[in-house]
Each structure stands twice: as C-alpha cells, then as structure tokens.
Write a protein that holds these residues in place. Sequence first.
Motif: not given
Length: 246
Positions: A13-22, A24-31, A35-46
């Motif tokens: 999550r920390r990495l996604a937050a830092e990269l999503a602020a750039d 020049a980057l498209r950031v996708t996090s895969s979960l 977990v029923a209610e995960p903490r969602l990271p910044a950027g796109e999520v699948r």
Amino acid sequence: MHVLILGGTTEARRLAAELAADPALRVTSSLAGRVAEPRLPAGEVRIGGFGGPSGLADWLREQHVDALIDATHPFAGTISRNAAEAAAEVHVPLLALRRPSWVPVDGDRWHPVGSLEEAAAALPALGRRVFLTTGRQGLAAFTGLDDLFFLARSVDAPEPPMPAQTAVLLDRGPFTLDGERAVLREHRIDVLVTKDSGGAATAPKLTAARELGVPVVIVRRPALPPGVRTVADVAGAVDWLARLGA
C-alpha cells in the motif's frame, strides 16, 4: 510505464501510494481477495486470482505491464512462484519487496519450525494455552490437539476445521505492546505460535512474550524462487523502478 503490484501488505500500500503520485506511471495493485474488507491502495485495483502463472502471463501481455513487483506476504509462496514463472515467460522485469525476517534477542525463547504441522507437533511439550497468530486458513493443522486451548486471532472469522477448544479474536494490526501484554495475561497464554512475517505491525507480540517468559513457536518463511531480485523496503523498490525506466 505500467506497474503491477501484487499486494495486500502494508508495504504494498505504501508503494502504491508513492508510485500513484507520479503521473508518468500507471499503477495497478492486485489483491488476492482473501480478506472480506481489504484496505484498498492508491491507483487501480483488481481483486481475485489470475488462474495460475499462465493466467498471470496473459494478463501481463494484455495490459502491457512493464514491471512486476511482488509485494505479497512472505508466506504467499504460490503467488510468488506464479509471478516468477509468468515474468520469465513474458520477459517482464520482476522485483520482490520483502520486509526482513525477525531476529531473536536476549531473553527470547524461540522454537523455529518448518511448517504449521511441525508447530502443532511441538506444542504439547511447550504449553497448554496457545495464542495462534498464523491466520484463519491454517487452523486445520492444529486439529486433534483436543487437550489444548487455542486463542486464534485473524482479520476475518475462520472456518472449520479447527481445534476443539478454540476461541476466536477478530482484530487487525498494527498491534500495540500494551494490547499484546493484555491479551497474553487475560487469556493466560503460555505459548505463542506465529509465522516469521517480519515488520513492525505485528512484532509487539514477540516483545510481550519475551517479557512474560512465554515460548514462541515461529514458522520459518519459504524461500523465494531462485534468481528473483529482492529489496527490503519501499525506497528500494522505488529506486529499482527508477533505474528500470532510466
């Protein structure tokens, strides 16, 4: 540059937050979706699996992924193996972000084991009231230990099979030292079982166990696939990505 982060951890999550602020980057996090209610990271999520290494390889191609960062839990061995196979097939650079293992200090009474089954076998000689912090999916390994009491802590409620004498504590880290002391004392815990997850979020239980003289059965983490480059923190992952795009 499209970056796929295999996540679910605090570092992911920390990495996604830092990269999503750039921009020049498209950031996708895969979960994984465990977990029923995960903490969602910044950027796109699948959410959900890819269908093994071939499914992940197909996704990397279809989504034109330029870099793959495996920031999963240190015990997500299957996902890490799938990532290594898929990255090799598609020729996508792969990095593993892994927090360092815990290291024992003076006063610790650690009993390292290689699996949950080995942990279960070690318990009868160590204690009668067990604080089980290995996650909701590993309780089956401890069935049959009917003479022992288990306090099983997890984010979501576990499903059977589980030991006959099991109390469930639903909670999510990070945990405090005072809180862990209280859990051990209130439930009269005389042995702790944990995985070597590393990191600060769940480390206070180790300190509390040391203070109270409680032995710890600690499951060693599996090795990463051979040849996978590894960094220990978010800064290292950001630096790797910057060098990749240079």
